[in-house]
Design a protein around this motif. Structure first.
Motif, mmCIF file in Angstrom:
data_model
loop_
_atom_site.group_PDB
_atom_site.id
_atom_site.type_symbol
_atom_site.label_atom_id
_atom_site.label_comp_id
_atom_site.label_asym_id
_atom_site.label_seq_id
_atom_site.Cartn_x
_atom_site.Cartn_y
_atom_site.Cartn_z
ATOM 1 N N LEU A 140 0.821 -1.214 0.000
ATOM 2 C CA LEU A 140 0.000 0.000 0.000
ATOM 3 C C LEU A 140 0.855 1.264 0.000
ATOM 4 O O LEU A 140 0.444 2.276 -0.561
ATOM 5 C CB LEU A 140 -0.935 -0.005 1.209
ATOM 6 N N ASN A 141 2.007 1.229 0.667
ATOM 7 C CA ASN A 141 2.893 2.405 0.728
ATOM 8 C C ASN A 141 4.271 2.014 0.230
ATOM 9 O O ASN A 141 5.047 1.388 0.931
ATOM 10 C CB ASN A 141 2.967 2.970 2.148
ATOM 11 N N SER A 142 4.587 2.374 -1.017
ATOM 12 C CA SER A 142 5.908 2.034 -1.564
ATOM 13 C C SER A 142 7.015 2.822 -0.870
ATOM 14 O O SER A 142 8.172 2.406 -0.868
ATOM 15 C CB SER A 142 5.945 2.285 -3.072
ATOM 16 N N THR A 143 6.658 3.973 -0.283
ATOM 17 C CA THR A 143 7.620 4.722 0.536
ATOM 18 C C THR A 143 7.476 4.238 1.974
ATOM 19 O O THR A 143 6.471 4.503 2.630
ATOM 20 C CB THR A 143 7.345 6.236 0.474
ATOM 21 N N PRO A 144 8.461 3.502 2.477
ATOM 22 C CA PRO A 144 8.310 2.882 3.802
ATOM 23 C C PRO A 144 8.479 3.879 4.934
ATOM 24 O O PRO A 144 8.969 4.999 4.737
ATOM 25 C CB PRO A 144 9.437 1.851 3.824
ATOM 26 N N ALA A 145 8.062 3.456 6.108
ATOM 27 C CA ALA A 145 8.291 4.233 7.327
ATOM 28 C C ALA A 145 9.472 3.624 8.069
ATOM 29 O O ALA A 145 9.556 2.407 8.221
ATOM 30 C CB ALA A 145 7.046 4.223 8.201
ATOM 31 N N ASP A 146 10.372 4.488 8.535
ATOM 32 C CA ASP A 146 11.540 4.039 9.288
ATOM 33 C C ASP A 146 11.481 4.630 10.691
ATOM 34 O O ASP A 146 11.669 5.844 10.861
ATOM 35 C CB ASP A 146 12.833 4.467 8.595
ATOM 36 N N PRO A 147 11.220 3.805 11.697
ATOM 37 C CA PRO A 147 11.110 4.311 13.059
ATOM 38 C C PRO A 147 12.409 4.931 13.553
ATOM 39 O O PRO A 147 13.512 4.567 13.123
ATOM 40 C CB PRO A 147 10.758 3.060 13.873
ATOM 41 N N GLY A 148 12.273 5.885 14.497
ATOM 42 C CA GLY A 148 13.425 6.490 15.138
ATOM 43 C C GLY A 148 13.778 5.740 16.417
ATOM 44 O O GLY A 148 13.355 4.603 16.638
ATOM 45 N N SER A 149 14.518 6.391 17.269
ATOM 46 C CA SER A 149 15.023 5.739 18.473
ATOM 47 C C SER A 149 14.081 5.853 19.669
ATOM 48 O O SER A 149 14.342 5.255 20.717
ATOM 49 C CB SER A 149 16.385 6.334 18.845
ATOM 50 N N ASP A 150 12.975 6.619 19.536
ATOM 51 C CA ASP A 150 12.046 6.758 20.650
ATOM 52 C C ASP A 150 11.347 5.432 20.946
ATOM 53 O O ASP A 150 11.000 4.676 20.034
ATOM 54 C CB ASP A 150 10.988 7.826 20.351
#
Length: 222
Positions: free
Chosen positions: A157-167
């Protein structure tokens, strides 16, 4: 509208709960079905009801045979009413899928399923077009998972992925490439997949929830 879908009268606005059409209509010999359609404005609320009725003998005027020009009296002389219709707004419920449980994963692995969610539109009065989803991430090694994508079956659904941070806790928005259609009266299951970093160690863990979605008319929260 006639049986072919052609508009044969109107448009006219309702005035004081009634509407009058002044168009002349030719009704072919035999049984014919006509459909009344209109637009609902924003004043209507969820669970409002409506019912259309009329008395053919008095509501239909100047009825004559097309060939003979003989006056025709429509029947019956009593009022006939359609079914009561209930206004239903678009609605959707989001919940973790019961088919997905806590699981173990391996470091340095890609495309791992880390969440499964059910979108339930069984009580919706309208189809829903979803353009994004908000994911809440919680974990002990927050940035050791990345490339998060939602899937509808095998479709990303989202070809641009989400990359989590350090929180340890973080909200991530996944914007869909195309609208996701959830048809009213149905449910749909989405899966969340990501890549586990080689830096992940035993005891690291993550939890993901869908906390909201954005449709084209509003934002909905779980």
């Amino acid at each position: 509208y006639d049986q072919t879908g052609k508009a044969v009268a109107g448009p006219q606005d309702i005035n004081n709960k009634s509407v009058t059409f002044t168009d002349s209509i030719t009704v072919p010999v035999g049984k014919n079905t006509f459909t009344f359609k209109g637009n609902l404005d924003s004043a209507w609320e969820n669970n409002d009801t409506m019912q259309l009725s009329f008395t053919p003998s008095s509501a239909i005027t100047n009825a004559r045979g097309d060939v003979t020009n003989t006056t025709i009296t429509p029947s019956p002389t009593s009022s006939i009413a359609g079914q009561t219709m209930t206004v239903k707004a678009g609605a959707i419920t989001i919940s973790p899928a019961s088919t997905f449980a806590s699981t173990t994963v391996i470091a340095n692995s890609a495309g791992i399923e880390v969440g499964r969610f059910t979108l339930d539109a069984s009580a919706s009065g309208d189809d829903l077009k979803i353009k994004s989803a908000k994911i809440r991430k919680q974990g002990t090694a927050a940035d050791r998972i990345n490339n998060l994508k939602l899937y509808d079956g095998t479709t990303v659904l989202n070809s641009t992925p989400a990359d989590p941070g350090s929180d340890a806790s973080e909200d991530l928005t996944l914007t869909f490439d195309n609208d996701l259609l959830v048809t009213k009266g149905t449910t749909k299951t989405l899966t969340l997949k990501g890549d586990i970093s080689s830096a992940a160690t035993s005891g690291n863990h993550w939890k993901f929830d869908v906390t909201g979605i954005a449709t084209h008319d509003r934002t909905r929260h779980r």
